[in-house]
Design an enzyme around this catalytic site. Structure first.
Site, PDB file in Angstrom:
ATOM      1  N   ASP A  30       0.850  -1.189   0.000  1.00  0.00           N
ATOM      2  CA  ASP A  30       0.000   0.000   0.000  1.00  0.00           C
ATOM      3  C   ASP A  30       0.889   1.244   0.000  1.00  0.00           C
ATOM      4  O   ASP A  30       1.899   1.282   0.708  1.00  0.00           O
ATOM      5  CB  ASP A  30      -0.904  -0.010   1.237  1.00  0.00           C
ATOM      6  CG  ASP A  30      -2.055   0.960   1.135  1.00  0.00           C
ATOM      7  OD1 ASP A  30      -1.807   2.173   1.014  1.00  0.00           O
ATOM      8  OD2 ASP A  30      -3.211   0.505   1.181  1.00  0.00           O
ATOM      9  N   ILE A  31       0.523   2.256  -0.768  1.00  0.00           N
ATOM     10  CA  ILE A  31       1.332   3.481  -0.813  1.00  0.00           C
ATOM     11  C   ILE A  31       1.101   4.365   0.413  1.00  0.00           C
ATOM     12  O   ILE A  31       1.891   5.264   0.674  1.00  0.00           O
ATOM     13  CB  ILE A  31       1.113   4.293  -2.108  1.00  0.00           C
ATOM     14  CG1 ILE A  31      -0.339   4.735  -2.249  1.00  0.00           C
ATOM     15  CG2 ILE A  31       1.576   3.504  -3.314  1.00  0.00           C
ATOM     16  CD1 ILE A  31      -0.551   5.767  -3.339  1.00  0.00           C
ATOM     17  N   ASN A  86     -12.896  -3.362   2.436  1.00  0.00           N
ATOM     18  CA  ASN A  86     -13.873  -2.283   2.527  1.00  0.00           C
ATOM     19  C   ASN A  86     -14.822  -2.405   1.336  1.00  0.00           C
ATOM     20  O   ASN A  86     -14.370  -2.626   0.210  1.00  0.00           O
ATOM     21  CB  ASN A  86     -13.177  -0.919   2.497  1.00  0.00           C
ATOM     22  CG  ASN A  86     -12.213  -0.743   3.649  1.00  0.00           C
ATOM     23  OD1 ASN A  86     -12.513  -1.086   4.783  1.00  0.00           O
ATOM     24  ND2 ASN A  86     -11.029  -0.232   3.363  1.00  0.00           N
ATOM     25  N   GLY A  92     -16.196   2.379   3.762  1.00  0.00           N
ATOM     26  CA  GLY A  92     -14.903   3.055   3.666  1.00  0.00           C
ATOM     27  C   GLY A  92     -14.119   2.747   2.401  1.00  0.00           C
ATOM     28  O   GLY A  92     -12.917   3.006   2.350  1.00  0.00           O
ATOM     29  N   GLN A  93     -14.755   2.224   1.369  1.00  0.00           N
ATOM     30  CA  GLN A  93     -14.039   1.905   0.138  1.00  0.00           C
ATOM     31  C   GLN A  93     -13.704   3.179  -0.619  1.00  0.00           C
ATOM     32  O   GLN A  93     -14.576   4.001  -0.889  1.00  0.00           O
ATOM     33  CB  GLN A  93     -14.866   0.963  -0.739  1.00  0.00           C
ATOM     34  CG  GLN A  93     -14.115   0.454  -1.952  1.00  0.00           C
ATOM     35  CD  GLN A  93     -14.892  -0.596  -2.735  1.00  0.00           C
ATOM     36  OE1 GLN A  93     -16.046  -0.892  -2.435  1.00  0.00           O
ATOM     37  NE2 GLN A  93     -14.254  -1.153  -3.741  1.00  0.00           N
ATOM     38  N   HIS A  99     -10.326  -5.163  -3.359  1.00  0.00           N
ATOM     39  CA  HIS A  99      -8.986  -5.358  -2.820  1.00  0.00           C
ATOM     40  C   HIS A  99      -9.069  -5.731  -1.349  1.00  0.00           C
ATOM     41  O   HIS A  99      -9.942  -5.270  -0.630  1.00  0.00           O
ATOM     42  CB  HIS A  99      -8.105  -4.125  -3.023  1.00  0.00           C
ATOM     43  CG  HIS A  99      -8.645  -2.850  -2.467  1.00  0.00           C
ATOM     44  ND1 HIS A  99      -9.711  -2.164  -3.029  1.00  0.00           N
ATOM     45  CD2 HIS A  99      -8.260  -2.126  -1.393  1.00  0.00           C
ATOM     46  CE1 HIS A  99      -9.946  -1.076  -2.327  1.00  0.00           C
ATOM     47  NE2 HIS A  99      -9.077  -1.030  -1.317  1.00  0.00           N
ATOM     48  N   HIS A 101      -6.918  -5.757   2.093  1.00  0.00           N
ATOM     49  CA  HIS A 101      -5.749  -5.260   2.815  1.00  0.00           C
ATOM     50  C   HIS A 101      -5.272  -6.332   3.785  1.00  0.00           C
ATOM     51  O   HIS A 101      -6.082  -6.980   4.452  1.00  0.00           O
ATOM     52  CB  HIS A 101      -6.108  -4.019   3.647  1.00  0.00           C
ATOM     53  CG  HIS A 101      -6.497  -2.833   2.840  1.00  0.00           C
ATOM     54  ND1 HIS A 101      -5.586  -1.885   2.445  1.00  0.00           N
ATOM     55  CD2 HIS A 101      -7.700  -2.432   2.365  1.00  0.00           C
ATOM     56  CE1 HIS A 101      -6.212  -0.941   1.763  1.00  0.00           C
ATOM     57  NE2 HIS A 101      -7.498  -1.253   1.695  1.00  0.00           N
TER      58      HIS A 101
END
Length: 115
Positions: A30-31, A86, A92-93, A99, A101
């Site tokens: 994740d960035i 999410n 909270g998407q 995806h 996490h």
């Protein structure tokens, strides 16, 4: 989807720090990590949200879940980790490409939240 950032990552148009890749799945860091180790697993095929997955995606979703602990351990998360998917604005998407996490690490606070 031409405007989907994750589709652009899958296509190689946007670079990522890969953790894993095969014909159907891609995992990358994740960035904006929220823990010392934070990566995600995505299907290469565009599925916008978990609640838009169908029975035909059953094996793909199962592969994502089974891959998570293998990659988590490979990233040093031998004492446990958290997985989060999410779904939709109420969940909270932010990126509308399914995806999962995976995150954890020594300084991550994962105390259970009371409901």
């Amino acid at each position: 989807m031409s405007d989907c950032i994750f589709c652009k990552i899958v296509a190689g148009d946007i670079p990522c720090k890969k953790v894993y890749e095969d014909g159907e799945l891609l995992a990358f860091h994740d960035i904006n990590p929220v823990a010392p180790v934070h990566f995600m697993i995505i299907p290469k095929a565009h599925i916008a949200r978990l609640d838009e997955a169908h029975a035909k995606h059953e094996l793909l979703l199962g592969r994502m879940l089974l891959l998570a602990p293998i990659l988590a351990k490979a990233q040093g998360l031998n004492n446990g980790f958290r997985t989060v998917i999410n779904t939709g604005p109420g969940g909270g998407q932010d990126v509308y490409h399914l995806h999962m996490h995976i995150f954890g690490g020594e300084s991550a606070d994962f105390r259970p939240h009371r409901m």
